[in-house]
Motif scaffolding. Structure first.
Motif, PDB file in Angstrom:
ATOM      1  N   ILE A 239       0.790  -1.049  -0.064  1.00 25.73           N
ATOM      2  CA  ILE A 239      -0.110   0.018  -0.087  1.00 25.73           C
ATOM      3  C   ILE A 239       0.980   1.353   0.147  1.00 25.73           C
ATOM      4  CG2 ILE A 239      -1.462   1.455   1.317  1.00 25.73           C
ATOM      5  CD1 ILE A 239      -3.086  -1.054   2.179  1.00 25.73           C
ATOM      6  N   PRO A 240       1.695   1.449   0.875  1.00 28.49           N
ATOM      7  CA  PRO A 240       2.567   2.554   0.940  1.00 28.49           C
ATOM      8  C   PRO A 240       3.368   2.811  -0.529  1.00 28.49           C
ATOM      9  CG  PRO A 240       3.127   1.341   2.788  1.00 28.49           C
ATOM     10  CD  PRO A 240       2.362   0.627   1.718  1.00 28.49           C
ATOM     11  N   ASP A 243       0.353   3.904  -3.151  1.00 31.68           N
ATOM     12  CA  ASP A 243      -0.375   5.023  -3.013  1.00 31.68           C
ATOM     13  C   ASP A 243       0.560   6.205  -2.903  1.00 31.68           C
ATOM     14  OD1 ASP A 243      -1.800   7.114  -2.174  1.00 31.68           O
ATOM     15  OD2 ASP A 243      -2.375   6.200  -0.149  1.00 31.68           O
ATOM     16  N   ASN A 245      -0.328   9.372  -3.235  1.00 33.68           N
ATOM     17  CA  ASN A 245      -0.826  10.609  -2.924  1.00 33.68           C
ATOM     18  C   ASN A 245      -0.231  11.107  -1.625  1.00 33.68           C
ATOM     19  OD1 ASN A 245      -2.633  12.495  -2.041  1.00 33.68           O
ATOM     20  ND2 ASN A 245      -4.314  11.107  -2.342  1.00 33.68           N
ATOM     21  N   PRO A 246       0.360  12.207  -1.321  1.00 34.28           N
ATOM     22  CA  PRO A 246       0.875  12.507  -0.470  1.00 34.28           C
ATOM     23  C   PRO A 246      -0.219  12.952   0.899  1.00 34.28           C
ATOM     24  CG  PRO A 246       1.270  14.184  -1.918  1.00 34.28           C
ATOM     25  CD  PRO A 246       0.738  12.987  -2.517  1.00 34.28           C
ATOM     26  N   ALA A 247      -1.205  13.164   0.573  1.00 37.21           N
ATOM     27  CA  ALA A 247      -2.237  14.004   1.166  1.00 37.21           C
ATOM     28  C   ALA A 247      -2.882  13.074   2.389  1.00 37.21           C
ATOM     29  CB  ALA A 247      -3.532  14.268   0.562  1.00 37.21           C
ATOM     30  N   VAL A 248      -3.123  13.585   3.546  1.00 36.62           N
ATOM     31  CA  VAL A 248      -3.420  12.518   4.343  1.00 36.62           C
ATOM     32  C   VAL A 248      -4.993  13.140   4.927  1.00 36.62           C
ATOM     33  CG1 VAL A 248      -1.348  12.088   5.616  1.00 36.62           C
ATOM     34  CG2 VAL A 248      -2.593  14.157   6.366  1.00 36.62           C
ATOM     35  N   ARG A 249      -5.332  14.078   4.531  1.00 36.02           N
ATOM     36  CA  ARG A 249      -6.816  14.251   4.792  1.00 36.02           C
ATOM     37  C   ARG A 249      -7.808  13.405   4.055  1.00 36.02           C
ATOM     38  NH1 ARG A 249      -6.866  19.825   3.880  1.00 36.02           N
ATOM     39  NH2 ARG A 249      -9.030  19.851   3.369  1.00 36.02           N
ATOM     40  N   PRO A 250      -8.684  12.918   4.787  1.00 34.44           N
ATOM     41  CA  PRO A 250      -9.494  12.030   4.277  1.00 34.44           C
ATOM     42  C   PRO A 250     -10.493  12.363   2.810  1.00 34.44           C
ATOM     43  CG  PRO A 250      -9.980  12.195   6.469  1.00 34.44           C
ATOM     44  CD  PRO A 250      -8.964  13.125   6.376  1.00 34.44           C
ATOM     45  N   ARG A 253      -8.184  11.879  -0.454  1.00 38.06           N
ATOM     46  CA  ARG A 253      -7.768  10.592  -0.793  1.00 38.06           C
ATOM     47  C   ARG A 253      -9.269   9.640  -0.715  1.00 38.06           C
ATOM     48  NH1 ARG A 253      -6.070   8.275   4.689  1.00 38.06           N
ATOM     49  NH2 ARG A 253      -5.104   6.778   3.349  1.00 38.06           N
ATOM     50  N   ALA A 256      -8.386   5.901  -2.082  1.00 39.46           N
ATOM     51  CA  ALA A 256      -7.604   5.189  -1.495  1.00 39.46           C
ATOM     52  C   ALA A 256      -8.384   4.460  -0.449  1.00 39.46           C
ATOM     53  CB  ALA A 256      -6.560   5.654  -0.754  1.00 39.46           C
ATOM     54  N   ILE A 257      -9.230   5.456   0.239  1.00 37.28           N
ATOM     55  CA  ILE A 257     -10.170   5.094   1.349  1.00 37.28           C
ATOM     56  C   ILE A 257     -11.191   4.297   0.934  1.00 37.28           C
ATOM     57  CG2 ILE A 257     -11.742   6.047   2.812  1.00 37.28           C
ATOM     58  CD1 ILE A 257     -10.101   8.416   3.648  1.00 37.28           C
ATOM     59  N   PHE A 260      -9.827   0.880   0.249  1.00 35.79           N
ATOM     60  CA  PHE A 260      -9.508  -0.032   1.717  1.00 35.79           C
ATOM     61  C   PHE A 260     -10.754  -0.338   2.205  1.00 35.79           C
ATOM     62  CE2 PHE A 260      -8.050  -0.430   6.058  1.00 35.79           C
ATOM     63  CZ  PHE A 260      -6.961  -1.020   5.714  1.00 35.79           C
TER      64      PHE A 260
END
Ligand code: HEM
Lengths: 296, 258
Positions: A239-240, A243, A245-250, A253, A256-257, A260
């Motif tokens: 996964i890392p 993926d 995409n550097p964003a962490v805000r839901p 992304r 990805a969410i 998963f």
């Protein structure tokens, strides 16, 4: 050198005097700015064989402020970097650019650099360090950041003690208490003695494998028992690296969410199904009609 | 020091004795500067740092963390709880080892005796079993929370992979333990579970042969899984946990905030 206590200045001057074989008072005056300290004068006594005009020291540094020819001694005096290091850096650069490697003692004619003037120093440089003086050699400068995050941007931090430890302690006590209370009231299962000749119907794997066992009733064992779990684990581990995409805000992304969550819920549903909705023969059954065929 | 009638009261004597003990050399040598148990501890910023820095906990925690990292709602304590459950399972597991012999039929009899003859035997066995299931759950949920926070993104990619190894080891620990009671549930759950592995192409037969020590589960499997369960897998998982925790800190502490 303003603001330094006198005794520190003196100590430093003494050390330098010892290293350079000069007079303490002279250096002291120089440090205090009373005597003019000629830029070129400083390194001169260190290495008499390479005076300020050392011709070899001609790095064709295009970005250099002086616009071309620079020599080691003045550069050293200006930047405070020891001459030996500058020399080495220059050699390295020359080597990289495929030019002949200039050495301090070698004839400067060998270097194709735009040498201004000055003849080659004939003799090899004598050791620049007087007896009894210990020096240190800078081996290399390691840039941080490879493994370790050393960015020190100011952050809002709190002490682990008491803030974090207190929370951890409470969490630990809560779980411990919950587990003990649960264990007082609910006993771990222990069925009859293991009997190789009597397979219970249905036979179920431990609950965390029941999703897979459920898959076994749809697919070939090769697929459900091997391919899916293998790819599942490899896929998880990758996964890392997939993926990017550097964003962490839901909200940034969603894809990805979604993916998963799809697998997570899929696994949860399959596991629940295999646990509670499979009766004798691993056939479908309603737990409220035929009873629960499940043990922890 | 003296109370109304000129004599030293019990309370003073006790507190004097306490001070005496806490300023003794032995006490001072155990509790390093900054420890709240040390004589003359005061709650100062410096001592708050020392509590961690001069403590074995320094191997796990830095002196300070980002403010959001202590919010329970961020990590939900799931990683920490997985670790705590592992410790708890180790402790209860050692207790169980005193009463358990991995042979047939002794294994089953020992488990039975645990619930009748041994003080707290049933309770400890229950805690070990429920704790193990709970740990599988917390590890899963920890993984999910790490995913939803995007906490596997650089520089934490590798720690995610270490985490996957921890997940697999946790499952293996649970699975190997499942067989040990040697009852119908254990035997057949493990039979079904390990049959799945036997389908692996090429190496399937060898893998299952090595794991269960034969073509099918026998009493020999019991010994094999016992050793895996109480020694080998814990040993491996501790190593990976050490790497995991080390990386959490070297990757710049806990991720976030979102
Ligand atoms: C035995 C199992 C495990 C233990 C004891 C454990 C323990 C921990 C602990 C104590 C933390 C600190 C933050 C927190 O509590 O959330 C942490 C962070 C982390 N864990 Fe685990 N973990 C385990 C399994 C996993 C798994 C299965 C994954 C993912 C596949 C994983 C990936 C991570 C990552 C990427 C971090 C850094 C998170 C961040 O910086 O926010 N771990 N782990």
């Amino acid at each position: 050198m303003a603001g330094l206590p006198e005794h520190l200045l003196r100590r430093s001057a003494e050390a330098r005097a010892k290293a350079e074989g000069r007079d303490v008072e002279e250096i002291l005056a120089e440090m205090k700015g009373e005597a003019p300290a000629p830029e070129a004068a400083a390194p001169a006594p260190v290495a008499p064989a390479q005076p300020a005009a050392t011709p070899a020291a001609t790095a064709p540094a295009p970005a250099s402020a002086t616009g071309g020819v620079r020599d080691i001694a003045t550069e050293s005096a200006a930047t405070g970097v020891p001459e030996a290091l500058l020399q080495r850096a220059m050699e390295g650069r020359a080597r990289k650019e495929g030019k002949p490697v200039p050495t301090m003692a070698a004839a400067p004619a060998a270097t194709a650099a735009p040498v201004a003037a000055a003849p080659a120093p004939a003799a090899a440089a004598p050791p620049a360090i007087p007896d009894g003086v210990t020096t240190q050699r800078l081996l290399t400068v390691v840039k941080a950041g490879a493994i370790q995050q050393v960015k020190s941007s100011p952050a809002d931090k709190v002490n682990v003690w008491p803030h974090l430890l207190a929370i951890e302690f409470v969490a630990l006590m809560v779980v411990m208490a919950g587990l003990i209370i649960f264990s007082v009231f609910v006993d771990a299962p222990l069925l009859e003695f293991a009997n190789f000749n009597e397979q219970p119907n249905p036979s179920k794997a431990p609950w965390y494998f029941l999703g897979l066992q459920e898959l076994l009733s749809y697919f070939d064992p090769q697929v459900a028992g091997v391919i899916i779990p293998t790819f599942g684990v490899i896929g998880l581990a990758m996964i890392p690296y997939v993926d990017k995409n550097p964003a962490v805000r839901p909200s940034d992304r969603k894809l990805a969410i979604m993916i998963f969550s799809f697998f997570l819920f899929g696994a949860a549903i399959l596991t629940t199904y295999g646990s509670f909705f499979r009766g004798p023969g691993f056939n479908f059954s309603f737990p409220w009609v035929d009873g629960i065929f499940f043990d922890f | 020091m003296a109370n109304g009638n000129g004599r030293v009261g019990l309370k003073e004597r006790l507190s004097q004795a306490g001070d005496h003990i806490r300023s003794s050399e032995v006490w001072t040598s155990i509790f390093r500067p900054g420890s709240p148990f040390r004589y003359g501890y005061t709650d100062s910023p410096r001592n708050r740092s020392y509590v961690i820095m001069n403590n074995v906990l320094y191997h796990l925690h830095p002196v300070k963390v980002k403010r959001h990292a202590v919010r329970l709602s961020y990590t939900l304590c799931l990683g920490g709880l997985s670790f705590f459950l592992f410790i708890l399972l180790t402790i209860t597991g050692i207790f169980l080892m005193f009463y358990y012999r991995p042979t047939s039929p002794q294994a089953y009899l020992d488990i039975q005796a645990l619930s009748t003859d041994v003080a707290f035997g049933q309770l400890v066995r229950n805690m070990h079993r429920w704790g193990a299931h709970l740990m599988v759950l917390t590890v899963f949920l920890h993984m999910a929370r790490v995913f939803y926070h995007g906490a596997y993104k650089p520089p934490r990619e590798f720690n995610w992979v270490v985490g996957i190894v921890l997940l697999l080891l946790t499952l293996l620990l649970s699975f190997t333990g499942y067989l040990l009671p040697w009852d119908q549930l254990a035997l057949w759950a493990v039979t079904v579970g390990s049959n799945m592995g036997a389908y692996a192409p090429v190496v399937g037969d060898q893998v299952s042969f090595a794991l269960i020590g034969g073509v099918q589960i026998t009493p020999d499997t019991l010994l094999r899984w016992y050793v895996l369960h109480v020694l080998f897998l814990p040993f491996i998982i501790v190593i990976f946990m050490a790497v995991h925790f080390w990386r959490v800190r070297k990757d710049g502490g806990i991720s976030g905030p979102l």
